[in-house]
Design a protein around this motif. Structure first.
Motif, PDB file in Angstrom:
ATOM      1  N   ALA A   1    -105.616  86.469 -25.295  1.00 35.44           N
ATOM      2  CA  ALA A   1    -104.818  85.450 -24.603  1.00 35.44           C
ATOM      3  C   ALA A   1    -103.368  85.876 -24.457  1.00 35.44           C
ATOM      4  N   SER A   2    -102.881  86.701 -25.400  1.00 32.07           N
ATOM      5  CA  SER A   2    -101.503  87.181 -25.311  1.00 32.07           C
ATOM      6  C   SER A   2    -101.357  88.306 -24.286  1.00 32.07           C
ATOM      7  N   GLY A   3    -102.478  88.769 -23.728  1.00 32.42           N
ATOM      8  CA  GLY A   3    -102.444  89.817 -22.710  1.00 32.42           C
ATOM      9  C   GLY A   3    -102.641  91.212 -23.252  1.00 32.42           C
ATOM     10  N   GLU A   4    -102.804  91.332 -24.572  1.00 32.22           N
ATOM     11  CA  GLU A   4    -103.013  92.656 -25.171  1.00 32.22           C
ATOM     12  C   GLU A   4    -104.472  93.069 -25.067  1.00 32.22           C
ATOM     13  N   ASP A   5    -104.694  94.370 -25.005  1.00 34.28           N
ATOM     14  CA  ASP A   5    -106.055  94.902 -25.057  1.00 34.28           C
ATOM     15  C   ASP A   5    -106.509  94.920 -26.502  1.00 34.28           C
ATOM     16  N   LEU A   6    -107.809  94.864 -26.694  1.00 33.06           N
ATOM     17  CA  LEU A   6    -108.396  94.865 -28.034  1.00 33.06           C
ATOM     18  C   LEU A   6    -109.394  96.009 -28.111  1.00 33.06           C
ATOM     19  N   MET A   7    -109.113  96.984 -28.984  1.00 30.55           N
ATOM     20  CA  MET A   7    -110.001  98.128 -29.127  1.00 30.55           C
ATOM     21  C   MET A   7    -110.628  98.102 -30.513  1.00 30.55           C
ATOM     22  N   ILE A   8    -111.960  98.145 -30.536  1.00 29.63           N
ATOM     23  CA  ILE A   8    -112.698  98.184 -31.789  1.00 29.63           C
ATOM     24  C   ILE A   8    -113.385  99.538 -31.843  1.00 29.63           C
ATOM     25  N   SER A   9    -112.914 100.390 -32.742  1.00 26.37           N
ATOM     26  CA  SER A   9    -113.412 101.752 -32.848  1.00 26.37           C
ATOM     27  C   SER A   9    -114.927 101.755 -33.047  1.00 26.37           C
ATOM     28  N   GLY A  10    -115.619 102.581 -32.284  1.00 29.60           N
ATOM     29  CA  GLY A  10    -117.067 102.695 -32.391  1.00 29.60           C
ATOM     30  C   GLY A  10    -117.814 101.616 -31.638  1.00 29.60           C
ATOM     31  N   PHE A  11    -117.097 100.652 -31.063  1.00 35.21           N
ATOM     32  CA  PHE A  11    -117.734  99.553 -30.331  1.00 35.21           C
ATOM     33  C   PHE A  11    -117.283  99.536 -28.876  1.00 35.21           C
ATOM     34  N   GLY A  12    -115.965  99.403 -28.655  1.00 36.11           N
ATOM     35  CA  GLY A  12    -115.487  99.405 -27.284  1.00 36.11           C
ATOM     36  C   GLY A  12    -114.128  98.762 -27.156  1.00 36.11           C
ATOM     37  N   ARG A  13    -113.711  98.581 -25.891  1.00 34.96           N
ATOM     38  CA  ARG A  13    -112.389  98.036 -25.611  1.00 34.96           C
ATOM     39  C   ARG A  13    -112.511  96.836 -24.681  1.00 34.96           C
ATOM     40  N   PHE A  14    -111.880  95.749 -25.089  1.00 33.62           N
ATOM     41  CA  PHE A  14    -111.742  94.575 -24.249  1.00 33.62           C
ATOM     42  C   PHE A  14    -110.372  94.691 -23.596  1.00 33.62           C
ATOM     43  N   GLN A  15    -110.311  94.594 -22.280  1.00 35.35           N
ATOM     44  CA  GLN A  15    -109.069  94.794 -21.558  1.00 35.35           C
ATOM     45  C   GLN A  15    -108.789  93.579 -20.672  1.00 35.35           C
ATOM     46  N   VAL A  16    -107.531  93.105 -20.704  1.00 35.46           N
ATOM     47  CA  VAL A  16    -107.107  91.992 -19.860  1.00 35.46           C
ATOM     48  C   VAL A  16    -106.582  92.574 -18.558  1.00 35.46           C
ATOM     49  N   ASN A  17    -107.141  92.125 -17.434  1.00 37.54           N
ATOM     50  CA  ASN A  17    -106.724  92.602 -16.120  1.00 37.54           C
ATOM     51  C   ASN A  17    -106.252  91.430 -15.267  1.00 37.54           C
ATOM     52  N   ASP A  18    -105.239  91.668 -14.444  1.00 33.86           N
ATOM     53  CA  ASP A  18    -104.753  90.656 -13.512  1.00 33.86           C
ATOM     54  C   ASP A  18    -105.467  90.817 -12.184  1.00 33.86           C
ATOM     55  N   LYS A  19    -105.950  89.707 -11.648  1.00 39.92           N
ATOM     56  CA  LYS A  19    -106.569  89.694 -10.320  1.00 39.92           C
ATOM     57  C   LYS A  19    -105.592  89.044  -9.357  1.00 39.92           C
ATOM     58  N   ALA A  20    -105.395  89.651  -8.217  1.00 42.56           N
ATOM     59  CA  ALA A  20    -104.478  89.131  -7.206  1.00 42.56           C
ATOM     60  C   ALA A  20    -105.100  87.913  -6.515  1.00 42.56           C
ATOM     61  N   PRO A  21    -104.261  87.076  -5.900  1.00 42.04           N
ATOM     62  CA  PRO A  21    -104.819  85.974  -5.095  1.00 42.04           C
ATOM     63  C   PRO A  21    -105.681  86.564  -3.985  1.00 42.04           C
ATOM     64  N   ARG A  22    -106.698  85.821  -3.583  1.00 38.94           N
ATOM     65  CA  ARG A  22    -107.581  86.343  -2.539  1.00 38.94           C
ATOM     66  C   ARG A  22    -108.121  85.211  -1.681  1.00 38.94           C
ATOM     67  N   LYS A  23    -108.593  85.586  -0.515  1.00 39.96           N
ATOM     68  CA  LYS A  23    -109.181  84.602   0.387  1.00 39.96           C
ATOM     69  C   LYS A  23    -110.598  84.306  -0.078  1.00 39.96           C
TER      70      LYS A  23
ATOM     71  N   LYS B   1    -114.989  75.852   4.492  1.00 36.99           N
ATOM     72  CA  LYS B   1    -113.565  75.942   4.802  1.00 36.99           C
ATOM     73  C   LYS B   1    -112.926  77.095   4.024  1.00 36.99           C
ATOM     74  N   GLU B   2    -112.070  77.872   4.723  1.00 30.39           N
ATOM     75  CA  GLU B   2    -111.369  78.968   4.059  1.00 30.39           C
ATOM     76  C   GLU B   2    -110.297  78.418   3.139  1.00 30.39           C
ATOM     77  N   MET B   3    -110.071  79.124   2.045  1.00 34.26           N
ATOM     78  CA  MET B   3    -109.052  78.719   1.091  1.00 34.26           C
ATOM     79  C   MET B   3    -108.539  79.956   0.368  1.00 34.26           C
ATOM     80  N   THR B   4    -107.392  79.829  -0.271  1.00 32.57           N
ATOM     81  CA  THR B   4    -106.846  80.936  -1.052  1.00 32.57           C
ATOM     82  C   THR B   4    -107.116  80.662  -2.526  1.00 32.57           C
ATOM     83  N   LEU B   5    -107.741  81.611  -3.189  1.00 33.14           N
ATOM     84  CA  LEU B   5    -108.007  81.499  -4.614  1.00 33.14           C
ATOM     85  C   LEU B   5    -106.808  82.052  -5.373  1.00 33.14           C
TER      86      LEU B   5
END
Length: 97
Positions: free
Chosen positions: A39-61, A69-73
């Motif tokens: 939630a703070s925006g940091e990535d979380l890496m657990i050695s031997g398991f994997g990485r959870f990464q926070v990514n920003d998605k741009a607004p989109r149609k 009806k068209e809308m902006t998300l």
């Protein structure tokens, strides 16, 4: 079949000789820690398991499926997971020696 929190609590309880209440507390603490880090925006890496990464998605149609009806998300943040090489190997039956 999905693995539930109850299944994890039972496995932790049995594996570490803890009461189900203690195992639940351990699991809840772990999940809360993971959630607060992500939630703070940091990535979380657990050695031997994997990485959870926070990514920003741009607004989109987009389109309202009910009306067409068209809308902006709005922009949003998503969490992605990339497994470690060790986990991928284990899933594919490859042992690391």
């Amino acid at each position: 079949m999905a693995l539930t929190k109850s299944d994890l609590i039972e496995a932790i309880s049995e594996r570490h000789d803890l009461s189900p209440a203690e195992a639940k507390s351990v699991l809840e603490d772990l999940l809360e820690t993971m959630k607060s880090i992500l939630a703070s925006g940091e990535d979380l890496m657990i050695s031997g398991f994997g990485r959870f990464q926070v990514n920003d998605k741009a607004p989109r149609k987009g389109r309202n499926p009910a009306t067409g009806k068209e809308m902006t998300l709005d922009k949003r943040r998503v969490v992605t997971f990339k497994s470690s090489g060790m986990l991928r190997g284990q899933i594919n039956g490859i042992t690391h020696e």
